[in-house]
Scaffold this motif. Structure first.
Motif, short mmCIF file in Angstrom:
data_model
loop_
_atom_site.label_atom_id
_atom_site.label_comp_id
_atom_site.label_asym_id
_atom_site.label_seq_id
_atom_site.Cartn_x
_atom_site.Cartn_y
_atom_site.Cartn_z
N GLY A 10 39.18 38.63 46.00
CA GLY A 10 38.61 37.28 46.02
C GLY A 10 38.39 36.85 44.58
O GLY A 10 39.00 37.38 43.65
N MET B 130 35.83 37.33 42.58
CA MET B 130 35.31 38.38 41.71
C MET B 130 36.31 39.53 41.56
O MET B 130 36.53 40.03 40.45
CB MET B 130 33.97 38.89 42.28
N TRP C 177 44.44 46.32 46.83
CA TRP C 177 44.71 45.94 48.22
C TRP C 177 43.85 44.73 48.54
O TRP C 177 42.70 44.63 48.10
CB TRP C 177 44.35 47.06 49.21
N ARG D 199 43.21 41.89 52.04
CA ARG D 199 43.58 41.57 53.43
C ARG D 199 44.69 40.52 53.45
O ARG D 199 45.68 40.66 54.16
CB ARG D 199 42.33 41.08 54.16
N ARG E 284 47.41 37.18 47.75
CA ARG E 284 46.49 37.12 46.61
C ARG E 284 46.76 38.23 45.59
O ARG E 284 46.28 38.17 44.46
CB ARG E 284 45.05 37.24 47.09
N CYS F 168 35.26 45.49 46.26
CA CYS F 168 34.66 44.18 45.96
C CYS F 168 35.03 43.19 47.06
O CYS F 168 35.68 42.18 46.82
CB CYS F 168 35.08 43.69 44.57
N LEU F 169 34.64 43.54 48.28
CA LEU F 169 34.89 42.68 49.44
C LEU F 169 33.69 41.75 49.63
O LEU F 169 32.74 41.79 48.84
CB LEU F 169 35.12 43.55 50.67
N SER G 28 32.64 43.62 56.02
CA SER G 28 34.05 43.70 55.61
C SER G 28 34.37 45.08 55.04
O SER G 28 35.50 45.56 55.15
CB SER G 28 34.42 42.58 54.64
N ALA H 169 37.29 47.28 56.55
CA ALA H 169 38.43 47.65 55.69
C ALA H 169 38.58 49.16 55.55
O ALA H 169 39.69 49.67 55.47
CB ALA H 169 38.27 47.01 54.32
N ILE I 39 29.71 45.09 46.37
CA ILE I 39 29.28 43.90 47.14
C ILE I 39 27.79 43.65 46.91
O ILE I 39 27.03 44.57 46.62
CB ILE I 39 29.55 44.05 48.66
N THR I 40 27.39 42.41 47.05
CA THR I 40 25.96 42.07 46.97
C THR I 40 25.34 42.45 48.32
O THR I 40 25.81 42.00 49.36
CB THR I 40 25.78 40.56 46.72
N ILE J 135 26.47 43.07 40.62
CA ILE J 135 27.14 42.39 39.50
C ILE J 135 26.28 41.25 38.96
O ILE J 135 25.99 40.29 39.70
CB ILE J 135 28.51 41.82 39.94
N ALA K 207 26.93 38.68 36.90
CA ALA K 207 27.92 37.84 36.21
C ALA K 207 28.61 36.97 37.24
O ALA K 207 28.59 37.28 38.43
CB ALA K 207 28.96 38.71 35.50
N VAL K 208 29.23 35.90 36.78
CA VAL K 208 30.14 35.13 37.63
C VAL K 208 31.55 35.43 37.12
O VAL K 208 31.70 35.92 35.99
CB VAL K 208 29.81 33.62 37.59
N PRO K 209 32.56 35.17 37.94
CA PRO K 209 33.92 35.63 37.58
C PRO K 209 34.38 35.27 36.16
O PRO K 209 34.96 36.14 35.49
CB PRO K 209 34.80 35.01 38.67
P1 NDP Z 1 35.40 35.74 47.86
O1 NDP Z 1 34.90 34.99 49.04
O2 NDP Z 1 36.12 35.02 46.80
O3 NDP Z 1 36.37 36.93 48.37
C1 NDP Z 1 36.02 37.71 49.48
C2 NDP Z 1 36.95 38.90 49.56
O4 NDP Z 1 36.57 39.69 50.70
C3 NDP Z 1 38.41 38.53 49.75
O5 NDP Z 1 39.20 39.51 49.11
C4 NDP Z 1 38.57 38.60 51.27
O6 NDP Z 1 39.88 38.83 51.67
C5 NDP Z 1 37.73 39.83 51.55
N1 NDP Z 1 37.29 39.94 52.94
C6 NDP Z 1 36.40 39.14 53.58
N2 NDP Z 1 36.22 39.58 54.85
C7 NDP Z 1 37.03 40.66 55.00
C8 NDP Z 1 37.28 41.56 56.07
N3 NDP Z 1 36.66 41.43 57.24
N4 NDP Z 1 38.15 42.58 55.85
C9 NDP Z 1 38.77 42.72 54.66
N5 NDP Z 1 38.59 41.90 53.61
C10 NDP Z 1 37.71 40.89 53.76
O7 NDP Z 1 34.14 36.55 47.27
P2 NDP Z 1 33.92 37.07 45.76
O8 NDP Z 1 35.14 37.78 45.30
O9 NDP Z 1 33.36 35.97 44.95
O10 NDP Z 1 32.73 38.11 46.01
C11 NDP Z 1 32.97 39.47 46.32
C12 NDP Z 1 31.64 40.21 46.21
O11 NDP Z 1 31.16 40.08 44.87
C13 NDP Z 1 30.55 39.64 47.14
O12 NDP Z 1 29.78 40.67 47.71
C14 NDP Z 1 29.73 38.79 46.19
O13 NDP Z 1 28.37 38.67 46.61
C15 NDP Z 1 29.83 39.60 44.90
N6 NDP Z 1 29.55 38.77 43.72
C16 NDP Z 1 30.22 37.59 43.52
C17 NDP Z 1 29.88 36.77 42.48
C18 NDP Z 1 30.58 35.46 42.26
O14 NDP Z 1 30.06 34.63 41.48
N7 NDP Z 1 31.75 35.24 42.86
C19 NDP Z 1 28.80 37.12 41.53
C20 NDP Z 1 28.22 38.42 41.77
C21 NDP Z 1 28.57 39.18 42.84
P3 NDP Z 1 40.89 37.59 51.98
O15 NDP Z 1 41.49 37.20 50.65
O16 NDP Z 1 41.86 38.17 52.93
O17 NDP Z 1 40.03 36.49 52.58
#
Ligand code: NDP
Length: 302
Positions: A23, A25, A43, A45, A49, A77-78, A83, A87, A102-103, A128, A130-132
Motif C-alpha cells: 500500500g 506505506m 508480495w 494481494r 502494485r 505492512c498490511l 489482513s 495473508a 501495522i498500527t 511507524i 512517519a507518513v510515506p
Molecule cells: P493502504 O491502505 O495504502 O494499503 C493497505 C495494504 O494492505 C495493501 O497492500 C492492501 O492490499 C493490503 N491488504 C488489505 N487487506 C488485505 C487482506 N485482507 N489481505 C491481504 N492484503 C490486504 O495502507 P498503508 O500502506 O498506508 O498502511 C499500512 C499500515 O501502515 C497500516 O497498518 C497503517 O496504519 C500503517 N501506517 C500507515 C501510515 C500512513 O500514513 N500511510 C502511517 C503510519 C502507519 P491491496 O493492494 O491488494 O489492497
C-alpha cells in the motif's frame, strides 16, 4: 588481507528481506530498502502494485507463503490485524523473523506475538512514526518504535533502520503500539484544538493562512509543559514548577465558552477537558487550585 577485505565487504552488504504489503506505506518502505541496496522480495494481494518495484529489482512472489519462504526477515505492512491473519494463514513461519508494522493496539500486538512465536517465529512489533513521504528521508525525522524480541532487533537493526530510524522500547511486544498510540492520541487532541481555533475565526476578517503560523508557533511554545507534566507525575506532586495554576485556568473557562457562543461555534471539542479541570478544582479548591493541569490524568486513569 584480500580474505579480510572480502569478509568485511560481505558483512557490510545489505541483508535480504521480504515485505508483505505494498500500500502507500509498504511501497515507500520497499523503495527505501531497494535504494539502500537490500535484496527485496515483495508480495501484495493486488499483484499490479508490485510491478514498479519489480522494475527496480525487487523479486515478486506469487503468494504470501512463497514470499515468507524466501527470506528469514519478513516485514509485514498490511492494513490491519485481520489482513495479517488472512495473508499469513497458509505460510510456514518456522525459523522466520517476523516484523509486524501495522498500527494496532498493545493487546493485539501481544496476541500476534504469541501467535507468531507459537508457529516457530521470532517476533518484533513496530509502530511507524512517519507518513510515506518521510520514509527513506532521514532529514524528515522518520522513526519506528520496535518492541518484542531484542535478539531479532539487534540482528536486523541495519536493515530495519534503512527506511526510518529504529527505536527499541522493550521486550513486551505491546510497547511499540502503546508508544505509537500515545503519541497519535496526543496529536488528535492537538488537532481538535486547531479545528476549534479555525472555527472561531471562520467568517471573520481573519485569513486562516495568517492564523496558521501563529497557531504553529504557539503550540510549539506550549510543548514545554509536557516535560513539566512528566516530572510532576514522577514526583507525585502536581505543584512543582507551576506557571499557570489550575484555579486561574478554571476561572478562565467561561471566557472560552462565551467566546465560542458569541462566534456561533460548538464547544464540543473543548468541554470534556474543561469539565475535568473543573472537577479537579471542585474536589479540593485549596489544595488543587495551586496545582498544574496534571490532576486531570488522575480522573482518566486513577
Ligand atoms: P493502504 O491502505 O495504502 O494499503 C493497505 C495494504 O494492505 C495493501 O497492500 C492492501 O492490499 C493490503 N491488504 C488489505 N487487506 C488485505 C487482506 N485482507 N489481505 C491481504 N492484503 C490486504 O495502507 P498503508 O500502506 O498506508 O498502511 C499500512 C499500515 O501502515 C497500516 O497498518 C497503517 O496504519 C500503517 N501506517 C500507515 C501510515 C500512513 O500514513 N500511510 C502511517 C503510519 C502507519 P491491496 O493492494 O491488494 O489492497
Amino acid at each position: 588481507m584480500t580474505q579480510n577485505l572480502s569478509d568485511t565487504a560481505s558483512k557490510a552488504s545489505p541483508a535480504p528481506l521480504t515485505l508483505l504489503g505494498l500500500g502507500a506505506m509498504g511501497t515507500a518502505l520497499a523503495g527505501a530498502w531497494l535504494a539502500a541496496g537490500h535484496p527485496l522480495t515483495v508480495w501484495n494481494r493486488t499483484a499490479a502494485r508490485a510491478e514498479p518495484l519489480a522494475a527496480r529489482g525487487a523479486v515478486v512472489a506469487a503468494t504470501a507463503a512463497e514470499a515468507v519462504a524466501a527470506n528469514r526477515l519478513v516485514v509485514v505492512c498490511l492494513l490491519d490485524d485481520d489482513s495479517v491473519e488472512e495473508a499469513l494463514a497458509g505460510a510456514d513461519l518456522t525459523g522466520r523473523d517476523v516484523v509486524n508494522l501495522i498500527t494496532s493496539t498493545p493487546g493485539t500486538a501481544r496476541a500476534r506475538a504469541a501467535w507468531a512465536t507459537g508457529r516457530g517465529a521470532r517476533y518484533l512489533d513496530g509502530g511507524i512514526m512517519a507518513v510515506p513521504p518521510m520514509i527513506g528521508v532521514p532529514q524528515a525525522g522518520p522513526y519506528v518504535f520496535y518492541s518484542g524480541s531484542q535478539e531479532l532487533f539487534e540482528e536486523h537493526r541495519a536493515a530495519l533502520a534503512a527506511p526510518a530510524d529504529a527505536r527499541y522500547v522493550g521486550a513486551d511486544a505491546g510497547l511499540a503500539a502503546l508508544y505509537d498510540v500515545a503519541l497519535l492520541s496526543a496529536m488528535y487532541g492537538m488537532l481538535g484544538g486547531v479545528a476549534h481555533a479555525f472555527a472561531l475565526v471562520r467568517g471573520e476578517s481573519v485569513d486562516p493562512r495568517a492564523l496558521a503560523p501563529l497557531l504553529s508557533s504557539w503550540l510549539s511554545a506550549m510543548t514545554g509543559s509536557v516535560a513539566a507534566t512528566a516530572e510532576q507525575l514522577v514526583a507525585g506532586d502536581y505543584t512543582g514548577g507551576v506557571v499557570s495554576n489550575l484555579a486561574m485556568q478554571v476561572a478562565g473557562v467561561p471566557t472560552f465558552l462565551r467566546t465560542a457562543e458569541e462566534q456561533g461555534v460548538s464547544p464540543e471539542l473543548l468541554t470534556p477537558y474543561f469539565e475535568l479541570m473543573q472537577r479537579r478544582l471542585a474536589a479540593d479548591p485549596a489544595r488543587h487550585g495551586v496545582e498544574d493541569l496534571t490532576g486531570v490524568i488522575d480522573f482518566l486513569r486513577p
